[in-house]
Every structure is written in C-alpha cells, then in structure tokens.
Design a protein around this motif. Structure first.
Motif, PDB file in Angstrom:
ATOM      1  N   ASP A  91       0.817  -1.218   0.000  1.00 62.01           N
ATOM      2  CA  ASP A  91       0.000   0.000   0.000  1.00 62.01           C
ATOM      3  C   ASP A  91       0.849   1.266   0.000  1.00 62.01           C
ATOM      4  N   ASN A  92       2.041   1.211   0.584  1.00 58.83           N
ATOM      5  CA  ASN A  92       2.910   2.382   0.698  1.00 58.83           C
ATOM      6  C   ASN A  92       3.936   2.442  -0.433  1.00 58.83           C
ATOM      7  N   ASN A  93       3.888   1.491  -1.373  1.00 61.31           N
ATOM      8  CA  ASN A  93       4.817   1.471  -2.498  1.00 61.31           C
ATOM      9  C   ASN A  93       4.203   2.183  -3.697  1.00 61.31           C
ATOM     10  N   ASN A  94       5.067   2.751  -4.533  1.00 63.46           N
ATOM     11  CA  ASN A  94       4.595   3.486  -5.717  1.00 63.46           C
ATOM     12  C   ASN A  94       4.241   2.565  -6.881  1.00 63.46           C
ATOM     13  N   VAL A  95       4.899   1.413  -6.961  1.00 64.30           N
ATOM     14  CA  VAL A  95       4.681   0.503  -8.086  1.00 64.30           C
ATOM     15  C   VAL A  95       4.376  -0.902  -7.573  1.00 64.30           C
ATOM     16  N   ALA A  96       3.764  -1.695  -8.439  1.00 69.20           N
ATOM     17  CA  ALA A  96       3.458  -3.092  -8.098  1.00 69.20           C
ATOM     18  C   ALA A  96       4.758  -3.890  -8.006  1.00 69.20           C
ATOM     19  N   ASP A  97       4.691  -5.036  -7.341  1.00 70.21           N
ATOM     20  CA  ASP A  97       5.856  -5.909  -7.243  1.00 70.21           C
ATOM     21  C   ASP A  97       6.262  -6.357  -8.638  1.00 70.21           C
ATOM     22  N   ALA A  98       7.568  -6.514  -8.835  1.00 71.38           N
ATOM     23  CA  ALA A  98       8.116  -6.797 -10.169  1.00 71.38           C
ATOM     24  C   ALA A  98       7.629  -8.124 -10.733  1.00 71.38           C
ATOM     25  N   GLU A  99       7.563  -9.153  -9.905  1.00 72.72           N
ATOM     26  CA  GLU A  99       7.177 -10.467 -10.405  1.00 72.72           C
ATOM     27  C   GLU A  99       5.811 -10.859  -9.870  1.00 72.72           C
ATOM     28  N   PRO A 100       4.981 -11.494 -10.715  1.00 69.25           N
ATOM     29  CA  PRO A 100       3.693 -11.974 -10.207  1.00 69.25           C
ATOM     30  C   PRO A 100       3.902 -13.120  -9.214  1.00 69.25           C
ATOM     31  N   VAL A 101       2.943 -13.301  -8.329  1.00 71.68           N
ATOM     32  CA  VAL A 101       3.012 -14.343  -7.315  1.00 71.68           C
ATOM     33  C   VAL A 101       2.250 -15.559  -7.824  1.00 71.68           C
ATOM     34  N   PHE A 102       2.949 -16.677  -7.910  1.00 70.94           N
ATOM     35  CA  PHE A 102       2.349 -17.941  -8.332  1.00 70.94           C
ATOM     36  C   PHE A 102       1.539 -18.489  -7.160  1.00 70.94           C
ATOM     37  N   GLU A 103       0.440 -19.169  -7.427  1.00 63.65           N
ATOM     38  CA  GLU A 103      -0.447 -19.665  -6.371  1.00 63.65           C
ATOM     39  C   GLU A 103       0.275 -20.546  -5.358  1.00 63.65           C
ATOM     40  N   GLY A 104       1.317 -21.249  -5.766  1.00 64.67           N
ATOM     41  CA  GLY A 104       2.078 -22.093  -4.854  1.00 64.67           C
ATOM     42  C   GLY A 104       2.943 -21.318  -3.873  1.00 64.67           C
ATOM     43  N   GLN A 105       3.177 -20.047  -4.151  1.00 64.85           N
ATOM     44  CA  GLN A 105       3.978 -19.213  -3.258  1.00 64.85           C
ATOM     45  C   GLN A 105       3.163 -18.648  -2.095  1.00 64.85           C
ATOM     46  N   VAL A 106       1.845 -18.671  -2.215  1.00 66.30           N
ATOM     47  CA  VAL A 106       0.983 -18.054  -1.204  1.00 66.30           C
ATOM     48  C   VAL A 106       1.020 -18.880   0.078  1.00 66.30           C
ATOM     49  N   ILE A 107       1.351 -18.220   1.190  1.00 61.90           N
ATOM     50  CA  ILE A 107       1.376 -18.869   2.506  1.00 61.90           C
ATOM     51  C   ILE A 107       0.007 -18.763   3.154  1.00 61.90           C
ATOM     52  N   GLY A 108      -0.627 -17.602   3.012  1.00 60.31           N
ATOM     53  CA  GLY A 108      -1.943 -17.435   3.607  1.00 60.31           C
ATOM     54  C   GLY A 108      -2.485 -16.031   3.439  1.00 60.31           C
ATOM     55  N   LYS A 109      -3.722 -15.881   3.865  1.00 56.99           N
ATOM     56  CA  LYS A 109      -4.439 -14.609   3.789  1.00 56.99           C
ATOM     57  C   LYS A 109      -4.445 -13.976   5.184  1.00 56.99           C
ATOM     58  N   VAL A 110      -4.211 -12.670   5.234  1.00 54.32           N
ATOM     59  CA  VAL A 110      -4.181 -11.961   6.512  1.00 54.32           C
ATOM     60  C   VAL A 110      -5.599 -11.839   7.059  1.00 54.32           C
ATOM     61  N   LEU A 111      -5.772 -12.265   8.323  1.00 54.89           N
ATOM     62  CA  LEU A 111      -7.069 -12.166   8.986  1.00 54.89           C
ATOM     63  C   LEU A 111      -7.183 -10.889   9.799  1.00 54.89           C
ATOM     64  N   PHE A 112      -6.150 -10.621  10.619  1.00 52.71           N
ATOM     65  CA  PHE A 112      -6.148  -9.404  11.437  1.00 52.71           C
ATOM     66  C   PHE A 112      -4.730  -9.114  11.899  1.00 52.71           C
ATOM     67  N   SER A 113      -4.562  -7.939  12.503  1.00 52.30           N
ATOM     68  CA  SER A 113      -3.243  -7.555  13.001  1.00 52.30           C
ATOM     69  C   SER A 113      -3.356  -7.072  14.441  1.00 52.30           C
ATOM     70  N   ILE A 114      -2.241  -7.166  15.154  1.00 52.60           N
ATOM     71  CA  ILE A 114      -2.142  -6.655  16.514  1.00 52.60           C
ATOM     72  C   ILE A 114      -0.997  -5.647  16.508  1.00 52.60           C
ATOM     73  N   PRO A 115      -1.328  -4.358  16.642  1.00 51.45           N
ATOM     74  CA  PRO A 115      -0.289  -3.321  16.551  1.00 51.45           C
ATOM     75  C   PRO A 115       0.802  -3.478  17.604  1.00 51.45           C
ATOM     76  N   LYS A 116       2.041  -3.322  17.149  1.00 50.75           N
ATOM     77  CA  LYS A 116       3.250  -3.257  17.980  1.00 50.75           C
ATOM     78  C   LYS A 116       3.583  -4.507  18.775  1.00 50.75           C
TER      79      LYS A 116
END
Length: 177
Positions: free
Chosen positions: A107-132
């Motif tokens: 979100d804070n980057n100006n451009v998209a990542d250089a290489e596309p992410v293959f489905e096998g590289q995905v570890i998981g989907k973010v559910l929530f975060s706990i600050p700090k």
C-alpha cells in the motif's frame, strides 16, 4: 474462589508454555516453512510497505487459504524465491494454463511488485493484526527477554507450587492437632 483462580492461571500458563514450545520446535524442524498451528500463523511485519494498514512491529495472523478463495484487495503473505516472506495486497488476478497468478503491491509502495506471485507461493491470507506486538516478540527472542518473560515466571511458578505442596500439613500432622 482462590482455588478456581489458581487453576485458571495454572492452566493458562501451561497452555501458553505448550503453545510456545510447539511453535519453537516446529520452527526449528521446518526452518523454510512458516510455523503454524491448525493452519494459522503469526508473523511480525518488518517494513512499512503496507502503511497505513500495517506498520513495522505489528503482528499479523494469517490463515492458510486456497488460491481460489483469494480475490483482488485481499492481503496475502507469500514466499519469494530467495526465501523471504512478503505481505502485500492483491491488485490483480490472472488465470493462465490452469495456474493462478497474482499481481501484488504494498500500500505504501509506488509501483506493483516486479514479479507476479504464483499460487504455490501463497502462505496465507491476513485475517487481522495486533499493533506493535512484534516488538514484544522480538524482545522475547533475545536471551534477556526470554529469561525475563518466560524462564523467570516459569521458575517462580514451579517454586510457588513446590512451596505450597511442602507447606501443606500432612494427614499425620493434622491428626495430632
């Protein structure tokens, strides 16, 4: 009431110790894989590429997810070819030759990542975060933090338990009173 509170605290500490031990052992045995418990993993954010959503030091909880359940605007964690883990937002999905690819961008980057992410590289989907919370985890990973927050309370717990058991009067002592 006192006995119930003591049981709850002892149970919580026991489960916490078992969980920490499980994740530690799993991370040592599978250093290339992300440690998980029932398909859920906790990771610390190390950069500000996803600000304002996440900042350095936040902990994210991710769930292993099938690539077919991912869509544009989902935030995913994926492995790179050099063994790093990256957490970015999906900006586009592509299906090609029965394979699924994702275009991702911080979100804070100006451009998209250089290489596309293959489905096998995905570890998981973010559910929530706990600050700090990651700063606490980092402190715990250092020897002094581990000693102060894990070992000392565990030693104190064992010491108190032993003291309580030794100070209880035996049945013979109670009979003489």
């Amino acid at each position: 009431m006192k006995r119930t509170l003591s049981f709850v605290i002892k149970s919580f500490l026991g489960l916490l110790c078992l969980g920490v031990a499980f994740l530690f052992i799993q991370s040592q045995q599978q250093s290339q894989q992300t440690p998980n418990l029932f398909g859920y993993s906790a990771l610390t954010i190390l950069s500000n590429s996803m600000q304002p959503e996440f900042s350095e030091g936040d902990v994210i909880v991710i769930q292993q997810t099938s690539s077919s359940d991912l869509a544009t605007n989902d935030i995913i964690t994926f492995g790179t070819k050099d063994g790093n883990r990256v957490t970015h937002r999906i900006t586009d999905t592509m299906d090609q030759d029965q394979n699924r690819f994702f275009t991702t961008k911080g979100d804070n980057n100006n451009v998209a990542d250089a290489e596309p992410v293959f489905e096998g590289q995905v570890i998981g989907k973010v559910l929530f975060s706990i600050p700090k919370l990651g700063f606490v985890a980092r402190f715990l990973s250092e020897p002094i933090g581990f000693m102060l927050l894990i070992v000392l309370p565990l030693v104190a717990y064992v010491g108190i338990t032993v003291y309580e058991r030794l100070s209880k009067p035996t049945k013979k002592e109670e009979a003489f009173k």
